[in-house]
Scaffold this active site. Structure first.
Site, PDB file in Angstrom:
ATOM      1  CE  LYS A  96       7.923  -4.209  -1.284  1.00 34.22           C
ATOM      2  NZ  LYS A  96       9.196  -4.241  -2.038  1.00 34.22           N
ATOM      3  CD  GLU A 118       8.857  -8.677  -8.604  1.00 33.59           C
ATOM      4  OE1 GLU A 118       8.378  -8.349  -9.707  1.00 33.59           O
ATOM      5  OE2 GLU A 118       9.245  -7.845  -7.751  1.00 33.59           O
ATOM      6  CB  SER A 385       9.085  -0.065   5.279  1.00 31.99           C
ATOM      7  OG  SER A 385       9.396  -1.288   5.909  1.00 31.99           O
TER       8      SER A 385
END
Lengths: 403, 267
Positions: A96, A118, A385
Site C-alpha cells: 500500500k 478511506e 502483498s
C-alpha cells in the site's frame, strides 16, 4: 528481460478500459478531478517528480523488495516452483505504501496540505498516516465503525502517527461506507484537501494513477525473475479485492502474452453461500464509486454487503482494469474461500517462516492448488502483498488458539 | 408541450417562481409517499423531485442517506418507485415529477426498460447524480426519445466550458448546487449564487433552479429573487423524521406552505 509482444496502452484519455472505468461522479467533484488529472499528467512526465518518487521508494520504503524462491513450500506442493515477491518487507508491511508515497508527493506539488483516506482493515489508513507524518501533512482517515472495533491495533497505529480517525456509522459501517464519507469530505474541502484512494478503483485518473504507482512491483519482477529463476514466470498470481497489488504486478506483464495472469478473489464462506467478495466471478457490471466495473449487487441494483476473512478483500467492487482484463480473457480470475486461505497462512508460516497477510494468503492458497498440476520446471510468481502480523488476532480466534 | 416546460412557462407568465420539494420514495414507508406528494402540491409545490433510494448515496449528506436507508429497509426499489409515480399520476395530471438518484439501479434495470416504464408511469425528467454528461449520451438520448427531460447539475466549481457541455445535453431545467459539499449542508452564499446564475444563463437557455443549503422561508425567498426555482430537500426529510406517522403528511404540507408564502412575497 524480454520485450512485450503486444502493445498495451489503456486507459483512453477519459479513463476507459473498454466499457469499464470512466468518471461517474457528481458535478461537484468534476473540477477537483480535472485539477488532479492535469497535475498527474504533468507530474507523470516530470523527471524531477519521478526521481523523487524513486528515491523515496528506495530509501524510505526499502525497495526493491526481493523475489524469494520458496523451496520448501514448492517441495511440499510437489510440482511448480513457487517464487514470492516480498512486498511484506516494505516499510509499513505491505504494498500500500508505494501508492501513498506517489499520491502524497503529488498532493505536495499541488499545494494541498491536508490528505484524507478511506480504510477497511486499516492498512491503507496506516500507510497514508505514515506518509502524512513523513511529509508533515494533516491526515484524516475514514473507517467504518465495525472495522474500527475489529482493527483496534491499526486504529492506534494511525493515532500514534498523528492521524485523526473518524468512525463512519452509516450503511454497513465498513469500507464502502468509509469511501462514501471520504468522498463527501473531499467535495466539501476540495480547496486544501487531496484524497488518497488506496486501490485501483474510483473515478479517472485514480485507477490508472494507482496502477502506475504500484507497477513498480511488476517492473522489478521483470528484472529479478531472470536472475533468481532463470526466466520469466509461467504465471503471476495475486489476490484481488479492489485489485491494486494485482494490477501492480500484472501491468508490466500484460504485453508478455506467454505469462498467465491469475487474480484470486475472496470466496468467503463459499460462492454458493452468497457471503463472499468475488465481484468479478459472481458480480455484474454496474456503476459505483465513480467507475463502471463488476459489482456485487442485488437484482434492483443495490450494492450488497460482502464477506471475507480478510478485511482488505472485503469490497463489493473491483478496479475497472481487472474488469477489462477478465472480459478480454487476458487474465483469469479464481476464488479461494476463508478456510483455504487460513490453511495457506499456516502452511507458509511453517514451511518458510513467513507470516503472510490473510489477503495474500488467498494468492498463496491458489498457487498451492495450481503447483501440483504443473511440472517441476514450471515457475509461479506470487505477490506476497503484505505481512500477517495485523491478522494474528483473527487467525488466533479462528484456530481456537487465542493469545 | 412537456409538463416541465408548461409549468415554468405558466409560472413565468404569472411572475412566480417554482417551488421544488424533494422527498425520498418509501420514506417513512411506501404508503406515505403518494399522500406526501399530494400534500406537497397542496402546500404549493410546482414540481416534485422524488428520490430513488440507493445503498451508497455518495453525493448526499447524512439526512438524505438516512431517508434512503429507511426506504431500502422496507424493500423500496426503482420498480416500486415507478409504481408510486403511476399512482400519483392517476390523481394528478399536471404536476411534473422528476426522479433523482444514482446510476446503478438504472443500469441494473437497463436503459430501454427503464425509459419505457418511467415514461408510462408519468415521470417527466430524470436526474442521475453520478451520470455527468460525457458518460451518459446514450441514456440522455433514450430519455428524450421517450419524451422525458435529462436534468443535470451545475456547481460553483463548474467552468464555462463545463456549463456549455452540460447545457448542450440538458433539457427541462438546470439544477444549480449552491455550495460546495453534500446535500443538507448549512451555509449558502447568496452573492455567489447571484453572480453565477447570469453566467449560466448566458450559455444555457432554460430555467435555473437552486438547491443544497436552503432550509427556511427567508433563504428560499432570497433565492427566489435570483433563480427560477427553489429546491428544498434535507429540511423536508428532517420534518418527516420529526413527525409521527399520523402527523407526517400534514406537517410536510404546513412546512411547504410556509416556504411558498415566503417566496410569494417576491414580486
Amino acid at each position: 528481460m524480454g520485450k512485450p509482444d503486444l502493445p498495451y496502452d489503456l486507459p483512453d484519455a477519459a479513463g476507459h478500459f473498454g466499457r469499464y472505468g470512466g468518471s461517474f461522479v457528481s458535478e461537484t467533484l468534476v473540477a477537483a478531478l480535472d485539477e488532479l488529472r492535469a497535475a498527474y499528467a504533468r507530474m507523470s512526465q516530470d523527471p524531477e517528480f519521478l526521481a523523487e518518487f524513486a528515491y523515496e521508494l528506495k530509501y524510505y520504503v526499502g525497495r526493491p523488495s526481493p523475489v524469494y524462491h520458496a523451496r520448501r513450500l514448492s517441495e511440499r506442493c510437489g510440482g511448480a516452483q513457487i517464487f514470492l515477491k516480498r512486498e511484506d518487507l516494505n516499510h509499513t508491511g505491505a504494498h500500500k505504501v508505494n501508492n501513498c508515497i506517489g499520491q502524497a508527493l503529488l498532493a505536495r506539488r499541488m499545494g494541498k496540505p491536508r490528505v484524507i483516506a478511506e480504510t477497511g482493515a486499516g492498512q491503507h489508513g496506516v500507510a497514508t498516516a505514515t506518509v502524512a507524518a513523513r511529509y508533515g501533512m494533516r491526515c484524516v482517515v475514514y473507517m467504518g465503525s465495525e472495522d474500527v472495533a475489529r482493527q483496534a491495533a491499526n486504529v492506534y497505529r494511525m493515532k500514534l502517527l498523528g492521524a485523526e480517525v473518524i468512525p463512519v456509522e452509516s450503511g454497513s459501517k465498513t469500507l464502502k461506507d468509509a469511501l462514501n464519507e471520504a468522498m463527501r469530505d473531499w467535495v466539501t474541502n476540495v480547496a486544501d484537501t487531496f484524497y488518497i484512494i488506496g486501490t485501483v478503483a474510483g473515478p479517472h485518473p485514480y485507477p490508472m494513477m494507482v496502477r502506475d504507482f504500484q507497477s513498480v512491483i511488476g517492473r522489478e519482477c521483470l528484472e529479478q525473475m531472470p536472475e533468481v529463476a532463470g526466466r520469466q514466470p509461467d504465471a503471476v498470481i495475486a489476490c484481488v479485492g479492489g485489485g491494486s497489488n494485482a494490477m501492480g504486478i500484472f501491468h508490466p506483464y500484460i504485453g508478455h502474452t506467454g505469462v498467465r495472469l491469475i487474480g484470486v478473489e475472496a470466496a468467503g464462506y463459499g460462492l454458493a453461500s452468497g457471503k463472499h467478495s468475488a465481484s468479478l466471478i459472481a458480480g455484474r457490471p454496474g456503476v459505483l464509486h465513480g467507475n463502471r466495473t463488476y459489482l456485487l449487487q442485488d437484482e434492483n441494483g443495490q450494492i450488497r454487503e460482502t464477506h471475507s476473512i480478510s478485511a482488505g478483500l472485503d469490497y463489493p467492487g473491483v478496479g475497472p482494469e481487472h474488469a477489462w482484463l477478465k472480459d478480454s480473457g487476458r487474465a483469469e480470475y479464481v476464488a479461494i474461500d476463508d478456510d483455504e486461505a487460513l490453511a495457506a497462512f499456516h502452511t507458509l508460516c511453517r514451511t518458510e517462516g513467513i507470516l503472510p497477510a490473510l489477503e495474500s494468503s488467498h494468492a498463496i492458497a491458489y498457487a498451492m492448488k495450481l503447483a501440483p498440476q504443473l511440472p517441476k520446471e514450471a515457475v509461479l510468481l506470487v505477490n506476497l502483498s503484505g505481512r500477517g502480523d495485523k491478522d494474528m488476532h483473527t487467525v488466533g480466534e479462528k484456530s481456537g488458539l487465542g493469545f | 408541450m412537456s409538463r416541465i416546460k408548461n409549468t415554468f412557462e405558466r409560472l413565468q407568465a404569472a411572475g412566480r417562481k417554482a417551488l421544488i420539494p424533494f422527498i425520498t420514495a418509501g420514506d417513512p414507508d411506501a404508503d406515505a409517499t403518494v399522500p406526501l406528494m399530494q400534500a406537497a402540491v397542496a402546500g404549493g409545490a410546482d414540481l416534485i423531485e422524488l428520490g430513488v433510494p440507493f445503498s451508497d448515496p455518495m453525493a448526499d449528506g447524512p439526512t438524505i442517506q438516512r431517508a434512503s436507508e429507511r426506504a431500502l429497509a422496507q424493500g423500496m426499489s426503482l420498480r416500486k418507485v415507478l409504481e408510486l409515480v403511476a399512482r400519483f399520476r392517476a390523481g394528478d395530471g399536471q404536476t411534473p415529477v422528476v426522479l433523482m438518484g444514482y446510476a446503478n439501479p438504472i443500469e441494473a434495470m437497463g436503459y430501454a426498460e427503464f425509459c419505457r416504464a418511467a415514461s408510462s408511469a408519468g415521470v417527466d425528467g430524470v436526474l442521475v447524480v453520478d451520470y455527468p454528461p460525457e458518460e451518459c449520451h446514450e441514456f440522455s438520448d433514450a430519455l428524450r426519445a421517450h419524451g422525458m427531460d435529462a436534468i443535470f447539475l451545475l456547481a460553483p466549481t463548474s467552468t464555462p466550458q463545463r456549463i456549455a457541455s452540460v447545457g448542450a445535453q440538458a433539457s427541462g431545467y438546470i439544477y444549480y448546487v449552491s455550495l460546495k459539499g453534500v446535500t443538507g449542508a448549512s451555509h449558502l452564499d447568496r452573492d455567489e449564487v447571484a453572480r453565477r446564475i447570469p453566467e449560466i444563463r448566458e450559455q444555457v437557455r432554460m430555467p435555473v433552479g437552486v438547491g443544497f443549503g436552503i432550509r427556511d422561508g427567508a433563504t428560499a425567498r432570497t433565492i427566489a429573487e435570483i433563480a427560477d426555482a427553489v429546491v428544498i430537500g434535507s429540511r423536508i426529510i428532517e420534518e418527516i423524521e420529526r413527525s409521527s406517522r399520523d402527523t407526517v403528511v400534514s406537517n410536510v404540507q404546513k412546512f411547504i406552505a410556509g416556504i411558498r408564502a415566503a417566496m410569494d412575497g417576491v414580486a
